[in-house]
Design an enzyme around this catalytic site. Structure first.
Site, short mmCIF file in Angstrom:
data_model
loop_
_atom_site.label_atom_id
_atom_site.label_comp_id
_atom_site.label_asym_id
_atom_site.label_seq_id
_atom_site.Cartn_x
_atom_site.Cartn_y
_atom_site.Cartn_z
N ASP A 291 0.83 -1.20 0.00
CA ASP A 291 0.00 0.00 0.00
C ASP A 291 0.87 1.27 0.00
O ASP A 291 2.06 1.22 0.32
CB ASP A 291 -0.89 -0.04 1.24
CG ASP A 291 -2.17 0.76 1.06
OD1 ASP A 291 -2.30 1.47 0.05
OD2 ASP A 291 -3.05 0.67 1.95
N ASP A 352 -10.93 3.96 -1.54
CA ASP A 352 -11.52 3.01 -0.60
C ASP A 352 -13.05 3.08 -0.62
O ASP A 352 -13.62 4.17 -0.67
CB ASP A 352 -11.09 3.33 0.84
CG ASP A 352 -9.62 3.05 1.08
OD1 ASP A 352 -8.88 2.85 0.10
OD2 ASP A 352 -9.22 3.03 2.26
#
Ligand code: 9PG
Length: 493
Positions: A291, A352
């Site tokens: 990430d 997200d």
């Protein structure tokens, strides 16, 4: 700099763009609209490429790697790159009087660009994307079904919560392949080998229990970042990306403050990255969610000044691949998209998901649609449908629970439809104990593997994204359109 002048009235043109990294918007909009840019400067480096930002102007649209312009008849123009291994490719379309002006710039070693005038933009874009995928040896792994701890436990995740969910998933016979531990297990950003106080164990203690239940273990890392309070930073300040003043750059804002990024042109950093990925692998994690990868590609002063940003990024990612092994499954996230092709198996292709539809204040008033929301995730992942030729797309998690969520049944169904249409990685984060019969049924549907769907048109859109596909139609607007409720999808369950 290659340039093209198109004699077409800008008011008749739609533009399809893809932002720089996983969380940057992809959109299908009238060319005369404004391309939003976040008001807050720190969002520029965390949600976009600070060196090639969205324009913030009406009639000027910037895109990374590919760009498409759509005429009312469905034909139009497609710009693409044949390779993005060591370069960033910047496209800009600009309305100018009765014409549209297009330019392309390459940051890094020169690469071959293509420019097609086509009567089928959908097909041409798919073909050019596939060509880039082939040239960069895109990986084509089997689709994975993943339970991820982030969207319900967030940083408070514990070893016991992971095992409890895995046990319940087994009891309910839910067809997950991977149980993936997300952010929260580590003592600090960069200090991956030491456990946080609350986790209740060490990350290396988890895989055996998951394997016994028949699941593969997955682990989250932000391998290119280091917090200013970390041991990693204290031990190796010289490993950080620097500013012109020679001091380690402070970038982004998360985990309560700014952080540093590693300089992946430093040989010791590359050795550390190999060791980090190999260590995670040796703990029993063949699946890694990598990430905040954009950190290695930020503008800055590097140990080796002859290496460009895209190349530096690729060197860091290659080191992680080398450490994890050829057969590891690597999911990129917060990552420059095209520059990752061939090294990652899967890639987050949107912001997200969150247990809420939209956050108007941030998106509309602050110009930032890179933040967590179901709407932002759908909008962007759908508008990148063709990227399945680059990696297994990960449009982020389904949300099937009713508790701890502001989503309506309609909105949960719309996320499920999006997962089917994107046809990539399937993920869920719901605590299994929170799912009632309906929730479990929806989750099972979300875990059914399907291939990527194709849009039926780019000449219309219900909400600024690619919304009409052969298997589903999405209404991302806030009003009912015909039979389609606001935030709804026409999609047979
Ligand atoms: C863990 C999370 C989860 C999630 C990732 C990523 O732009 N931002 O400020 C921003 C912060 C966090 C974030 C995405 C964007 O979430 O996408 O799945 O792993 O990190 O911290």
């Amino acid at each position: 700099m290659p340039e093209w002048n198109l004699s077409i009235a800008p008011a008749h043109v739609r533009v399809l763009i893809s932002g720089y990294q996983s969380w940057s918007e992809a959109e299908l909009r009238p060319l005369t609209d404004v391309q939003a840019v976040p008001l807050m400067a720190w969002r520029h480096e965390q949600g976009h490429d600070p060196a090639f930002l969205p324009s913030g102007e009406a009639g000027v649209w910037r895109s990374h790697t590919v760009l498409a312009l759509v005429r009312p008849d469905g034909g139009g123009w497609v710009g693409a790159a044949k390779d993005a291994t060591g370069s960033f490719i910047h496209w800009e379309a600009r309305a100018k009087g009765d014409a549209v002006h297009v330019s392309a710039t390459v940051e890094g070693p020169d690469v071959e660009l293509t420019w097609d005038d086509t009567d089928d933009v959908i097909l041409t874009l798919e073909r050019r994307a596939a060509e880039l995928g082939q040239n960069m040896h895109a990986r084509t792994p089997a689709p994975q079904r993943v339970w991820c701890s982030w969207y319900s436990y967030y940083r408070g995740v514990t070893l016991e919560a992971m095992l409890e969910n895995a046990r319940l998933a087994r009891q309910h016979n839910l067809p997950f392949d991977v149980f993936q531990l997300d952010d929260g297990f580590q003592s600090d950003l960069g200090d991956w080998f030491t456990a946080s106080d609350h986790f209740g164990g060490h990350a290396r203690d988890l895989p055996a229990g998951l394997n016994q239940l028949g699941f593969t273990a997955g682990l989250w890392l932000a391998p290119f970042l280091a917090s200013p309070t970390s041991q990693l930073f204290a031990d190796h300040p010289e490993w950080m990306l620097r500013g012109e003043d020679g001091r380690p750059l402070s970038v982004g804002h998360n985990w309560g403050g700014a952080y540093h990024a590693l300089d992946t042109t430093h040989p010791q950093v590359l050795a550390w990255l190999r060791e980090l990925a190999a260590t995670a692998r040796s703990w029993g994690y063949p699946y890694l969610k990598l990430d905040f990868l954009y950190g290695a590609a930020l503008p800055g002063v590097r140990h080796d000044p002859t290496v460009g940003r895209a190349q530096a990024y690729r060197m860091g990612l290659q080191a992680l691949r080398d450490g994890a092994g050829e057969d590891a499954f690597l999911l990129g996230c917060g990552a420059p998209l095209a520059a990752s092709v061939g090294l990652v198996d899967a890639m987050r292709t949107g912001p997200d998901v969150a247990p809420l539809w939209d956050e108007d204040s941030r998106r509309v008033w602050l110009g930032d649609a890179t933040g967590p929301s179901a709407r932002n995730a759908l909008h962007t992942a759908l508008s990148r449908w063709y990227q399945h030729a680059w990696y297994q797309p990960d449009p982020d998690v389904a949300i099937c629970r009713r508790e701890l969520s502001l989503l309506t049944a309609t909105e949960r169904h719309t996320i499920a439809a999006m997962l089917d249409v994107v046809g990539g990685l399937r993920a869920s984060s719901d605590p299994i104990a929170m799912l009632d019969a309906d929730g479990l049924a929806l989750l099972r549907r979300c875990l059914e593997i399907s291939g990527p769907d194709r849009p039926t048109t780019l000449t219309e859109s219900l909400g600024g994204a690619v919304t009409r596909f052969s298997r589903a139609t999405f209404n991302l607007t806030d009003s009912r359109v015909g039979d389609l409720p606001a935030h709804g999808a026409q999609w047979p369950l």
